[in-house]
Design an enzyme around this catalytic site. Structure first.
Site: not given
Lengths: 340, 446
Positions: A72, A141
Site C-alpha cells: 500500500e 475488513h
C-alpha cells in the site's frame, strides 16, 4: 438541494447498485481524460475484490488499469511520482484496515506536497477505500478510519451516501486538484439506487464539499454520511410513524465540513444527532457537536448526541450488529433529544 | 559487464572492494574491475577534472559557511555533507539536464551540480520555508525529511516517463494506422506492429547500451540517437539519493520492487556514509548494500564514494543502463560522514577519534587535488582564482541568509489546498481578526 434523483427523470437515469455507479463514474472519468489511471491490488483482471473496477482493464488496457504489487505504501508513493509527472492516479486500497501501511505516505507526503512546494506541485490523487462494517468479515475488513485523515490538513475526505452521489462524487474527486480520500460504504455496495449517467463532475459548483438535505424535517437534525445515510433515512421513516419529523443531512464530505448546512438545519430543529460507524471518541461527531454547540448554543433544545462505534476494536462478525449504529440505537438517541 | 550485474551473496571482504580510479594518495589505479568502466571517463579532459575539484571546493565552502551561520544563530539547523563531496559532485555531474533528481536532505552538492543556487537550501534551515524552490526549474525535487519516502516518488516519476512513451507510441501508432487506412499503405501496418512491441518496454537492443558513442550522447543529454532507433526507449532517467539509514525503511524495498517489475528508468544512489545519526552499519544490515537490489532483480555496483572519478563512471553507466530501457540500478557509494548528522548532533558520544582520523586520511577533496598536482594540472594561479571565488561565495551566502526575514504571518495559511477550503479560510479570517485586535485606534501595534 437533495442528492437523490427521482426514478422518473430523464432516460439517462438507471437503477444501479452503488458499486456499479462507481464503476460508471470511473469509466466516464477515464474516457474524459487519458491521464486518469487506476492502480491497486487485484483491480485489473479480477476487477477488484468488490468488482468495482470490473471491465475497465479490458476497455482501457493494463497500463491505465494497473495491477500493483501488494504494497500500500508503494501504491501511494509511486502515485505521488506519477502525479508529479502529470498523471491523475485513482488508487484502490483493498480494505479500510489495510490503509495503514500507506498512512505515512498519505499524511507526511501526499497531504503536504502542495503546501511545502508553495503550490507548485499539485497531486490530484484519489484514494478509494471500501470502508465500514456489516458484511460479516474477519478482522481489519470493517473499519472506519476516516477521522484520522480528516484530522490531516491537505487532504479532502468524502463519502457518498447514495448511488447517484457515488457516481458523480468519484468524478468530482478525480477532477479535484487536491488529494481526496474517497470512502466507499462497502456494506451498501449492492443496494440499488437511481443514477443519472448524464451528470459529469461539478467541481466548480463545489458539490464535493456541499452537504445535501436527504430528507426534510422539523424536529431533529440527523447528520450522517456514507453507510449511515441509509440508516438515518430508515430511522426518519420509523420516527415519522410516531409523529417525529427528522431532517437528514447527508454530509458527503467530512473534510472540509459543510458546517453552514448543518447549522442552518439545527437552528430550525433545535436538536441534533450525529450517526457514524467510526468510534465515537474523537470521531467526526465530536467535531460536529463542538461546531453546532458553538454556533447554535441558544437555539439548542437538547445536547448534541452521537451514535457511533464503541471504544473497542471492531468486534467479531457475530457481534457487529450490536456494535454498528442500528435503527434502534439511532431511535433511542432521537427519544433522548426529544425528551428535553 | 555481465559479471557486475550478478553478484553472489558474499561477506563484506576486501575481494569486494569498491570501484576506484584514484586512491587516497592521489594515484591513478588500474585494475580488471575499473577497466570495464574506463570508457565512461574517456570524454573527460584536464579541465573537467579541475572542474570536479572546483565544484567540490565550492560545496565544501558552502558547508563551512552554513555550519558557521548555524553557530552564529542565523540558521536553526544545518545538515552538513562534509566528506561526501565526491559522491555528490561525481554523480550529479553524470546527470543530463532533463533527468529528474529526488534528493534526501543532505544533497547540497548535487543541487550545485544541477545549477541550483545552494543559498536557497538555507531558507529551509533558517526556517523561512520548507524548501520552496521550484522542483522543475533544475529538475531537482524538494528535500524529503521522512527517510526513504521519496524513493517511491522517484520510481513513480520514472513510471510516468514510461507511460509518456507508451502514450506517444500509441498516438503515433494510431496516426499511422489512420494514414494506412486512408492511403492503403501496406508499410504503415508494419510500423503499427513495432509500436505495439515497444509497449512491452523490451525492444531496446542491448547493443545500444554498450556503444560508447551512445553513452556520450546520453551524457550530454543528446538523446537523438535513441530516437533514431525505435523512438520508444525512455530518454529521461530519474535518480534518487538516500543514505545507508534509509535502506532499513520499507519504502526503499518497496521502491526497488516497483522499479524492478516495471523496468523503470531509475537509479538508486545510496551514499553509505557509515552512520545513521548514531547507528552504525553493523546495526543496520548484514550483507553489503550494493547487493540489496539483487533479490529484486536490480543490479548493483559498489563504488569508492570518495573518488569522484569512480563515482562519475559508475553513475554514467547506471544512467545509461536505465535510460536505454534496461531498468533500474543500485549504486552504493562508500563514503563517510566526516561531520555530525546535523548541527544538533554530537558524534563524540558514539564514535572514536581513531575512526574519524582514519577517514580524514581518505578525504575526497585531498585526493583529487593530489592527482591534479601530480599531473601538473593545478597552478598557483588556479589556486588564487579559486580562493577569490570562494571568498566571494562565502560573502554572498552570509549576506543572503542574513537578508532573509520572517515570511508574512498570513502566508502560513496559503497553499494548504489547491482549491478554496472553508476550514483554512475560517482559521485565516479568525487569525487576521485576532491580529488586528492588537492594533490601537492610531493603527499602532500594542
Amino acid at each position: 438541494m437533495t442528492a437523490t434523483v427521482s426514478d422518473t427523470t430523464a432516460e439517462t437515469t438507471q437503477r444501479l447498485p452503488f458499486a456499479k455507479a462507481i464503476t460508471e463514474g470511473l469509466r466516464a472519468a477515464m474516457r474524459r481524460d487519458d491521464k486518469v489511471m487506476l492502480m491497486g491490488e487485484d483491480i485489473g483482471k479480477l476487477g477488484g475484490v468488490f468488482r468495482v473496477t470490473e471491465g475497465l482493464q479490458a476497455e482501457f488496457g493494463d497500463h491505465r488499469v494497473v495491477d500493483t504489487p501488494l504494497a500500500e505504501s508503494g501504491i501511494v508513493g509511486t502515485a505521488i511520482g506519477l502525479a508529479m509527472r502529470g498523471y491523475s492516479p485513482v488508487l484502490e486500497i483493498q480494505f479500510d484496515g489495510f490503509i495503514f501501511p500507506a498512512y505515512d505516505q498519505i499524511t507526511t507526503q501526499l497531504a503536504k506536497m502542495h503546501y511545502r512546494s508553495k503550490g507548485r506541485i499539485k497531486l490530484p490523487i484519489v484514494i478509494r477505500v471500501p470502508f465500514g462494517g456489516g458484511i460479516g468479515a474477519v478482522e481489519h475488513h470493517s473499519e472506519s478510519p476516516e477521522a484520522l485523515f480528516a484530522h490531516t490538513p491537505g487532504l479532502r475526505v468524502v463519502s457518498p451516501g447514495s448511488a447517484h452521489d457515488a457516481y458523480t462524487m468519484i468524478q468530482e474527486a478525480i477532477a479535484s486538484p487536491d488529494p481526496v480520500l474517497f470512502f466507499e460504504p462497502k456494506g451498501r455496495y449492492w443496494e440499488k439506487g437511481p443514477v443519472d449517467l448524464s451528470v459529469g463532475p461539478r467541481v466548480e459548483a463545489g458539490t464535493l464539499n456541499k452537504a445535501a438535505i436527504a430528507r426534510a424535517g422539523s424536529d431533529v437534525t440527523m447528520v450522517a454520511y456514507g453507510p449511515t445515510v441509509a440508516t438515518a433515512l430508515r430511522s426518519a421513516e420509523a420516527a415519522a410513524q410516531e409523529g417525529i419529523s427528522i431532517e437528514v443531512v447527508d454530509l458527503r464530505a467530512i473534510s472540509p465540513l459543510d458546517t453552514d448546512t448543518i447549522v442552518e438545519s439545527v437552528r430550525r430543529t433545535g436538536r441534533c444527532v450525529v450517526v457514524h460507524e467510526a468510534v465515537s471518541y474523537m470521531g467526526p461527531g465530536a467535531e460536529i457537536a463542538a461546531r453546532v454547540t458553538e454556533r447554535c448554543f441558544y437555539e439548542l433544545q437538547a445536547p448534541v448526541l452521537r451514535v457511533g462505534g464503541f471504544h473497542h476494536p471492531y468486534p467479531v462478525a457475530k457481534l457487529e450488529h450490536d456494535y454498528l449504529p442500528s435503527l434502534d440505537r439511532v431511535l433511542d438517541a432521537v427519544d433522548r433529544v426529544m425528551a428535553h | 559487464m555481465t559479471d557486475l550485474l550478478h553478484h553472489p551473496l558474499v561477506e563484506f571482504t576486501a575481494e569486494h572492494a569498491p570501484l576506484q580510479f584514484i586512491n587516497e594518495r592521489g594515484e591513478r589505479v588500474e585494475n580488471q574491475q575499473n577497466a570495464q568502466f574506463v570508457r565512461y571517463l574517456e570524454h573527460l579532459n584536464v579541465d573537467d577534472l579541475k572542474n570536479f575539484y572546483r565544484d567540490m571546493m565550492v560545496v565544501r565552502r558552502f558547508d563551512i559557511e552554513a555550519t558557521a551561520l548555524q553557530r552564529q544563530g542565523e540558521l536553526a539547523l544545518y545538515a552538513p555533507l562534509l566528506g561526501q563531496e565526491a559522491a555528490q559532485v561525481g554523480s550529479g555531474q553524470a546527470l543530463a539536464a532533463s533527468d529528474m533528481v529526488f534528493p534526501s536532505y543532505r544533497e547540497h552538492g548535487v543541487a550545485h551540480t544541477r545549477g541550483m543556487d545552494m543559498a536557497k537550501i538555507l531558507q529551509l534551515f533558517r526556517g523561512v520555508d520548507h524548501g520552496g524552490w521550484d522542483s522543475f526549474e533544475h529538475n531537482f525535487h524538494l528535500y524529503t525529511l521522512v527517510i526513504g519516502s521519496h524513493a517511491l516518488h522517484a520510481v513513480g516519476y520514472a513510471m510516468g516517463i514510461q507511460q509518456d512513451a507508451r502514450m506517444t507510441a500509441q498516438r503515433d501508432a494510431a496516426a499511422q494506422h489512420d494514414a494506412a487506412t486512408q492511403h492503403s499503405d501496406a508499410q504503415a501496418g508494419a510500423h503499427f506492429g513495432d509500436a505495439d512491441a515497444g509497449e512491452q518496454g523490451t525492444t531496446q537492443p542491448q547493443a545500444d547500451a554498450s556503444s560508447p558513442d551512445s553513452a556520450s550522447a546520453a551524457f550530454r543529454g543528446d538523446t537523438s540517437q535513441d530516437a533514431s532507433h525505435t523512438g520508444q526507449a525512455p530518454q529521461e532517467a530519474v535518480m534518487v539519493y538516500f543514505g545507508d539509514g534509509a535502506t532499513s525503511q520499507g519504502d526503499v524495498s518497496e521502491a526497488l520492487g516497483f522499479a524492478a517489475v516495471n523496468n523503470a528508468p531509475v537509479v538508486f544512489f545510496c551514499q553509505n556514509n557509515q552512520w545513521a545519526i548514531s547507528v552504525p552499519n553493523s546495526l543496520q544490515f548484514k550483507a553489503p548494500l550494493y547487493l540489496r537490489g539483487s533479490g529484486f532483480g536490480v543490479p548493483g555496483v559498489r563504488v569508492d564514494g570518495n573518488d569522484v572519478l569512480a563515482v562519475h563512471a559508475a553513475t554514467r553507466w547506471a544512467l545509461e543502463h536505465a535510460r536505454h530501457g534496461n531498468g533500474p540500478v543500485f549504486i552504493e557509494a562508500v563514503t563517510y560522514r566526516m561531520g555530525a548528522h546535523t548541527t544538533s548532533d554530537d558524534p563524540t558520544k558514539y564514535r572514536s577519534r581513531e575512526e574519524e582520523a582514519h577517514w580524514r586520511a581518505k578525504d575526497p577533496i585531498d585526493r583529487i587535488r593530489l592527482a591534479l598536482e601530480a599531473e601538473g594540472a593545478w597552478s598557483e594561479t588556479d589556486d588564487a582564482a579559486l580562493s577569490a571565488e570562494l571568498e566571494g561565495f562565502g560573502e554572498y551566502l552570509r549576506g543572503y541568509v542574513r537578508s532573509l526575514g520572517a515570511p508574512e504571518k498570513s502566508s502560513m495559511f496559503e497553499h494548504v489546498y489547491a482549491t478554496e477550503n472553508v476550514l483554512v479560510s475560517e482559521d485565516k479570517a479568525w487569525f487576521a481578526e485576532y491580529e488586528a485586535s492588537f492594533v490601537d485606534a492610531q493603527g499602532e501595534a500594542q
